[in-house]
Design a protein around this motif. Structure first.
Motif, short mmCIF file in Angstrom:
data_model
loop_
_atom_site.label_atom_id
_atom_site.label_comp_id
_atom_site.label_asym_id
_atom_site.label_seq_id
_atom_site.Cartn_x
_atom_site.Cartn_y
_atom_site.Cartn_z
N ILE A 28 0.87 -1.19 0.00
CA ILE A 28 0.00 0.00 0.00
C ILE A 28 0.89 1.22 0.00
O ILE A 28 1.76 1.38 0.87
CB ILE A 28 -0.95 0.01 1.22
CG1 ILE A 28 -1.83 -1.23 1.19
CG2 ILE A 28 -1.78 1.28 1.27
CD1 ILE A 28 -2.61 -1.48 2.46
N GLU A 29 0.69 2.12 -0.96
CA GLU A 29 1.62 3.22 -1.22
C GLU A 29 1.88 4.10 0.00
O GLU A 29 3.02 4.39 0.35
CB GLU A 29 1.09 4.07 -2.38
CG GLU A 29 2.12 5.06 -2.88
CD GLU A 29 1.65 5.74 -4.16
OE1 GLU A 29 1.50 6.96 -4.12
OE2 GLU A 29 1.45 5.04 -5.17
N GLU A 30 0.79 4.53 0.67
CA GLU A 30 0.94 5.45 1.79
C GLU A 30 1.74 4.81 2.93
O GLU A 30 2.65 5.41 3.49
CB GLU A 30 -0.44 5.88 2.29
CG GLU A 30 -0.39 6.99 3.34
CD GLU A 30 -1.78 7.40 3.80
OE1 GLU A 30 -1.86 7.96 4.91
OE2 GLU A 30 -2.77 7.15 3.09
N GLN A 31 1.36 3.56 3.26
CA GLN A 31 2.05 2.86 4.35
C GLN A 31 3.51 2.58 3.98
O GLN A 31 4.42 2.73 4.80
CB GLN A 31 1.34 1.54 4.66
CG GLN A 31 1.95 0.80 5.85
CD GLN A 31 1.33 -0.59 6.05
OE1 GLN A 31 0.24 -0.86 5.56
NE2 GLN A 31 2.03 -1.44 6.77
N ARG A 32 3.71 2.22 2.73
CA ARG A 32 5.05 1.92 2.25
C ARG A 32 5.96 3.15 2.34
O ARG A 32 7.10 3.08 2.81
CB ARG A 32 4.94 1.45 0.79
CG ARG A 32 6.27 1.13 0.12
CD ARG A 32 6.02 1.10 -1.37
NE ARG A 32 7.13 0.55 -2.11
CZ ARG A 32 7.30 0.71 -3.41
NH1 ARG A 32 6.41 1.40 -4.09
NH2 ARG A 32 8.32 0.18 -4.04
N ASN A 33 5.43 4.29 1.95
CA ASN A 33 6.20 5.53 1.99
C ASN A 33 6.55 5.92 3.43
O ASN A 33 7.67 6.33 3.72
CB ASN A 33 5.39 6.66 1.33
CG ASN A 33 6.29 7.82 0.94
OD1 ASN A 33 7.48 7.63 0.71
ND2 ASN A 33 5.74 9.00 0.85
N GLU A 34 5.59 5.73 4.32
CA GLU A 34 5.81 6.04 5.74
C GLU A 34 6.90 5.13 6.32
O GLU A 34 7.79 5.58 7.04
CB GLU A 34 4.50 5.87 6.51
CG GLU A 34 4.59 6.30 7.96
CD GLU A 34 3.34 5.95 8.76
OE1 GLU A 34 3.37 6.11 9.99
OE2 GLU A 34 2.33 5.51 8.15
N THR A 35 6.82 3.83 5.98
CA THR A 35 7.80 2.87 6.47
C THR A 35 9.20 3.19 5.95
O THR A 35 10.17 3.18 6.71
CB THR A 35 7.40 1.43 6.06
OG1 THR A 35 6.10 1.15 6.57
CG2 THR A 35 8.38 0.40 6.60
#
Length: 512
Positions: free
Chosen positions: A435-442
């Protein structure tokens, strides 16, 4: 960052103080001055001094033989410490002895205890004499614990009353009967100590380690001059002791080898301290109004710094002419400094690693940002606060015992698993199905920890190759460990993380 900000603040205070002084020097007093005891009573009452006859002769003999044994076996080492981003070799040689698995950190250097004999621990010493020396120090520790409790109780009894000069030095008779026989305060003594006071006394006086010091001033090429009062040569500069339980007592036993140099100077000093005799210096922190104290230390004397004295005042050690040992007993803040703590952290981190029962393949249970961040921060803690700190001190501990080798090997095993976990995070965040948003945050959170890891690895590599490090004897020279090259295929990631970091940064930009 907090530590560096604190160092900058201290430097600014010191600079301001020296500017205010200019060419002048602040006044200080020794026991030869008429107003010495009055100053002690009013401004330094939480310093308790005891002459050598307070200590049983048998204990003196055991401890002093222990000092000489450790010296004979080359167990004292000059520490490589870091001050304002630079490495320095301490003029004083030291060894830490205490509870098994305890550490003590000062000036960005973590020392590891040579464990004293402790029930339930299998400790193999390099010689029976080293065992006996450590046993003598735990006996001294028990004695100083009792003395500290009595002194604190005496302080509590008298702090609201007008007290005579002499009672500053001796004021604990009321509590003495409660502390005999066992060598420490036990719960069945509660009849004379209220519950809250009992817990407080125990917490503030239960020394878990002692930092031993040795220096022969005549062998030193250079010693710093005391800058504020003109007290002469300093063995240890002005400081507060670090890494202690708040308001805990520090106890210091002093043994100067008085037969090897003139104890009293031939010069008739009309004022100031005798430069031939070791002294402890005290001053109110960052204060130019209150005169300082310089108290002579003779063979077998000891002193106690009670309650908040270590926070409100600073102390230094002023060198005499003769070699001197000291044993400085502390209640070290071990909340983050014991094997039990760091193994608990490893266990917490490794909970996120799972093994497939069929293929035996490793994978992560969670990629939640908070979980990844916690695991990677523990990874950094193990590497930079434990493994690198330990091996940075060379093979010094093997002079006394091999006790630390097994736990450090176990820690390294856990750390290697965490390296695998880092590689698994890298693999997962590279997958497009995340998932793009979660991936970016991680990735953003993960990047910060890796950048810190890369910075610290460079720092530690440079420290191991510094001029100060190269000046040490061969068996004490820092070892840059863990270290590996790209050719070593048993490591999942390179030592130099520059390329890994660059790829992650590109990935963040691409996702954005």
């Amino acid at each position: 960052m907090k530590r560096r900000a604190g160092e900058r603040e201290k430097e600014l205070k010191k600079k301001k103080l020296l500017e205010e002084l200019g060419e002048n020097r602040l006044p200080y007093m020794t026991p030869a001055d008429a107003d010495f005891h009055q100053l002690w009573k009013t401004k330094y009452s939480k310093l308790i001094f005891r002459k050598s006859d307070r200590v049983p002769e048998e204990l003196h003999q055991m401890v002093q033989e222990g000092f000489l044994t450790l010296r004979k076996h080359d167990c004292f080492f000059q520490d490589l410490v870091r001050i304002k981003g630079k490495d320095f070799v301490t003029p004083v040689s030291r060894i830490l002895i205490g509870n098994p698995g305890c550490t003590y950190k000062y000036l960005n250097t973590r020392l590891f205890t040579v464990p004293w004999p402790t029930e339930g621990y299998d400790i193999k010493y390099c010689s029976p004499q080293i065992h006996d020396a450590c046993k003598a120090l735990i006996r001294l520790n028990d004695f100083l614990h009792i003395e500290a409790v009595k002194a604190l109780q005496g302080q509590n009894l008298f702090e609201t009353e007008e007290i005579k000069d002499t009672t500053v030095i001796d004021r604990e008779q009321n509590f003495a009967t409660c502390l005999m026989e066992k060598g420490s305060v036990s719960r069945d003594q509660s009849s004379c100590v209220p519950e809250a006071d009992y817990i407080s006394l125990k917490n503030r006086t239960s020394y878990n380690l002692t930092l031993l010091n040795y220096m022969d001033p005549l062998q030193m090429l250079y010693l710093k001059q005391e800058p504020y009062f003109g007290m002469g040569n300093m063995a240890v500069s002005w400081h507060h002791d670090e890494n202690l339980v708040e308001r805990s007592t520090v106890a210091v036993y002093s043994y100067s080898c008085e037969g090897s140099a003139m104890e009293e100077s031939n010069e008739q000093n009309l004022k100031g301290r005798d430069p031939a005799v070791w002294h402890v210096g005290l001053k109110v922190a960052w204060d130019i109004e209150t005169p300082g104290l310089a108290i002579p230390l003779h063979q077998g004397d000891f002193y106690l710094m009670l309650d908040d004295l270590n926070m409100t005042h600073q102390h230094c050690v002023l060198a005499g002419f003769s070699p001197r040992f000291s044993s400085t007993h502390r209640v070290a803040d071990c909340s983050r400094g014991t094997l039990e703590y760091i193994f608990g952290q490893c266990e917490l981190a490794l909970q996120n690693l799972q093994t497939d029962s069929d293929s035996m393949a490793l994978s992560l249970k969670s990629l939640e940002t908070a979980v990844v961040k916690q695991v990677e921060e523990i990874h950094n803690e193990v590497e930079f606060e434990w493994l690198r700190q330990f091996w940075f001190q060379g093979k010094r501990y093997l002079k006394c015992t091999d006790w630390w080798l097994k736990p450090m090997a176990k820690l390294e095993e856990f750390w290697r698993k965490m390296e695998i976990m880092t590689s698994l995070v890298l693999s997962e965040v590279g997958k497009e199905e995340q998932i793009e948003e979660q991936r970016n945050e991680t990735i953003s959170c993960f990047l910060l920890v890796l950048i810190e890891r890369q910075k610290l690895r460079k720092e530690w590599t440079a420290r191991c190759q510094s001029e100060a490090a190269e000046s040490l004897p061969e068996d004490q020279k820092p070892e840059c460990h863990p270290f590996w090259t790209d050719e070593e295929s048993n490591m999942p990631l390179p030592y130099d993380l520059a390329e890994v970091i660059a790829n992650l940064q590109n990935l963040v930009q691409w996702v954005e």
